[in-house]
Scaffold this active site. Structure first.
Site, PDB file in Angstrom:
ATOM      1  N   TRP A  32       1.673   1.333  -8.875  1.00  0.00           N
ATOM      2  CA  TRP A  32       2.108   2.476  -9.688  1.00  0.00           C
ATOM      3  C   TRP A  32       3.572   2.309 -10.111  1.00  0.00           C
ATOM      4  CZ3 TRP A  32       2.477   8.140  -7.398  1.00  0.00           C
ATOM      5  CH2 TRP A  32       2.572   9.061  -8.437  1.00  0.00           C
ATOM      6  N   HIS A  61       8.289  -7.389  -1.359  1.00  0.00           N
ATOM      7  CA  HIS A  61       8.045  -6.631  -0.128  1.00  0.00           C
ATOM      8  C   HIS A  61       9.100  -6.996   0.922  1.00  0.00           C
ATOM      9  CE1 HIS A  61       4.240  -5.078  -1.479  1.00  0.00           C
ATOM     10  NE2 HIS A  61       3.558  -6.188  -1.357  1.00  0.00           N
ATOM     11  N   LYS A 114       0.803  -1.240   0.000  1.00  0.00           N
ATOM     12  CA  LYS A 114       0.000   0.000   0.000  1.00  0.00           C
ATOM     13  C   LYS A 114       0.834   1.289   0.000  1.00  0.00           C
ATOM     14  CE  LYS A 114      -2.737  -2.643  -0.586  1.00  0.00           C
ATOM     15  NZ  LYS A 114      -3.131  -2.715  -1.988  1.00  0.00           N
ATOM     16  N   SER A 115       2.037   1.174  -0.554  1.00  0.00           N
ATOM     17  CA  SER A 115       2.917   2.350  -0.604  1.00  0.00           C
ATOM     18  C   SER A 115       3.095   2.875  -2.022  1.00  0.00           C
ATOM     19  CB  SER A 115       4.306   1.986  -0.078  1.00  0.00           C
ATOM     20  OG  SER A 115       4.225   1.538   1.229  1.00  0.00           O
ATOM     21  N   SER A 165      -4.722   2.920   4.108  1.00  0.00           N
ATOM     22  CA  SER A 165      -4.901   2.169   2.860  1.00  0.00           C
ATOM     23  C   SER A 165      -4.848   0.663   3.125  1.00  0.00           C
ATOM     24  CB  SER A 165      -3.815   2.590   1.862  1.00  0.00           C
ATOM     25  OG  SER A 165      -3.966   1.930   0.640  1.00  0.00           O
ATOM     26  N   THR A 182       3.028   0.386  -4.842  1.00  0.00           N
ATOM     27  CA  THR A 182       3.604  -0.742  -5.581  1.00  0.00           C
ATOM     28  C   THR A 182       3.037  -0.844  -7.002  1.00  0.00           C
ATOM     29  OG1 THR A 182       3.392  -1.855  -3.436  1.00  0.00           O
ATOM     30  CG2 THR A 182       4.178  -3.185  -5.288  1.00  0.00           C
TER      31      THR A 182
HETATM   32  P1  A3P Z   1      -5.191   4.499  -1.443  1.00  0.00           P
HETATM   33  O1  A3P Z   1      -5.749   3.302  -0.745  1.00  0.00           O
HETATM   34  O2  A3P Z   1      -4.723   5.566  -0.482  1.00  0.00           O
HETATM   35  O3  A3P Z   1      -6.089   5.051  -2.484  1.00  0.00           O
HETATM   36  P2  A3P Z   1      -0.103  -0.609  -3.562  1.00  0.00           P
HETATM   37  O4  A3P Z   1      -0.058  -0.434  -5.038  1.00  0.00           O
HETATM   38  O5  A3P Z   1       1.244  -0.591  -2.927  1.00  0.00           O
HETATM   39  O6  A3P Z   1      -0.962  -1.752  -3.166  1.00  0.00           O
HETATM   40  O7  A3P Z   1      -0.778   0.723  -2.991  1.00  0.00           O
HETATM   41  C1  A3P Z   1      -2.137   1.007  -3.242  1.00  0.00           C
HETATM   42  C2  A3P Z   1      -2.335   2.500  -3.089  1.00  0.00           C
HETATM   43  O8  A3P Z   1      -1.788   3.158  -4.242  1.00  0.00           O
HETATM   44  C3  A3P Z   1      -3.796   2.854  -3.034  1.00  0.00           C
HETATM   45  O9  A3P Z   1      -3.863   4.031  -2.225  1.00  0.00           O
HETATM   46  C4  A3P Z   1      -4.106   3.131  -4.500  1.00  0.00           C
HETATM   47  O10 A3P Z   1      -5.238   3.909  -4.709  1.00  0.00           O
HETATM   48  C5  A3P Z   1      -2.841   3.833  -4.959  1.00  0.00           C
HETATM   49  N1  A3P Z   1      -2.568   3.685  -6.395  1.00  0.00           N
HETATM   50  C6  A3P Z   1      -2.839   2.626  -7.193  1.00  0.00           C
HETATM   51  N2  A3P Z   1      -2.467   2.875  -8.457  1.00  0.00           N
HETATM   52  C7  A3P Z   1      -1.934   4.116  -8.475  1.00  0.00           C
HETATM   53  C8  A3P Z   1      -1.391   4.931  -9.518  1.00  0.00           C
HETATM   54  N3  A3P Z   1      -1.322   4.515 -10.762  1.00  0.00           N
HETATM   55  N4  A3P Z   1      -0.934   6.156  -9.168  1.00  0.00           N
HETATM   56  C9  A3P Z   1      -0.998   6.586  -7.890  1.00  0.00           C
HETATM   57  N5  A3P Z   1      -1.514   5.870  -6.862  1.00  0.00           N
HETATM   58  C10 A3P Z   1      -1.981   4.639  -7.157  1.00  0.00           C
END
Ligand code: A3P
Length: 308
Positions: free
Chosen positions: A53, A117, A48-49, A147, A51
């Protein structure tokens, strides 16, 4: 020590971090067997940091000669970025995890891009010894926590009760969170990025949100794939950024339906993607408590987070 888990069977404190117990064996096998190639790229994160993206950006940057970001058939339009950049410990070594699709490493084209991770100290030795590169992204723990909590409640089996915010928060503050403590994970990669800046690129989600163009260019440089003259004058960076943007990815059919294992619906990886959404969830006393912990744990490291 062990902690009774809720969504996952349980966590075991292993090699200095809290590990989902079923992942211990896969991680040990990975540590023994994984042979890194100098051309490998690792996308390392805490859950949830950012990943999803960073995997998309790294894939698009690395493969831009094979697939133009403007192409109608770009793999990122047809597959979720976790399918294009699988997790080492889960998708390659996690055979014991029911329902998680397994990938064949021998079929990967070079440069191979892996997600992980696992904390830096527990990476396979060949990763540390080879010239392979690691891109790390971390995120303000307030937003990461919220998140994670929301995600866990979405993927939980129906028969289980809701994971309360209070319970999740107490565990997070104690460091009992997947691959946590959070601060140790961040500091492990930060330390290595300072010691070996050509090996580890340390990024923050908030910085990318603020100026993604600047940071995508940093990723290009770090990976040693500088622009061709043609790209320099073209809009390749802008096109990659658009292709990997939250708005674009979340509306793709491939990310709106289907699962990545048994319960991990792909749409759950796209929620709000905002900085500071935690204000809608955390009480003043929670903010005070986590702020104090972060101040103490991160003191002297130079690492801080925007929290607006
Ligand atoms: P939120 O729950 O705050 O919306 P991970 O990819 O590490 O699982 O993290 C998920 C978080 O990244 C979620 O945050 C999600 O909405 C956000 N996220 C997913 N795709 C993204 C993107 N393309 N650009 C920016 N943030 C993104």
């Amino acid at each position: 020590p062990r902690e009774n888990g809720w969504i996952t069977p349980d966590f075991t404190f292993f090699q200095g971090f809290w590990c989902v117990s079923t992942l211990i064996q896969p991680i040990i096998t990975f540590q023994k067997q994984f042979q890194a190639k100098d051309s490998d790229i690792l996308v390392a994160t805490l859950p949830k940091s950012g990943t999803t993206w960073l995997k998309a950006l790294t894939f698009a940057i690395t493969n831009r000669q094979r697939f133009s970001p403007l192409e109608d058939h770009h793999p990122l339009l047809k597959s979720n970025s976790h399918e294009l950049v699988p997790f080492l410990e889960i998708n390659f070594y996690g055979q014991t995890l029911d329902g998680i699709p397994q990938f064949d490493m021998s079929k990967m084209t070079e440069p191979r891009i892996f997600g992980t991770h696992i904390p830096f100290n527990s990476l396979a030795k060949s990763i540390k010894d080879s010239k392979c590169k690691i891109i790390y992204i971390c995120r303000n723990p307030f937003d990461t926590f919220v998140s994670q909590w929301i995600f866990l409640n979405k993927i939980k089996p129906e028969e289980l009760p809701e994971f309360t915010l209070e319970e999740a928060f107490e565990r997070y503050c104690k460091g009992v969170t997947e691959y946590g403590p959070t601060w140790d994970h961040m500091l492990g990669y930060l330390k290595e990025s300072v010691a070996r800046p050509n090996k580890v690129l340390f990024l923050k989600y908030e910085d990318l949100k603020e100026d993604v163009n600047f940071h995508v260019k940093r990723i290009f440089e770090f990976l040693g794939v500088p622009f061709t003259q043609e790209e320099e004058s073209g809009e390749v960076v802008e096109n990659i950024i658009k292709l990997c943007s939250f708005e674009k990815m979340k509306d793709l059919e491939v990310n709106k339906s289907g699962t990545l294992g048994l319960n991990f619906e792909k749409k759950y990886f796209f929620r709000k993607a905002e900085i500071g959404d935690w204000v809608n969830y955390l009480s003043p006393s929670m903010v005070e408590k986590l702020s104090k912990i972060m101040e103490e744990k991160l003191s002297g490291s130079g690492l801080s987070f925007r929290s607006d």
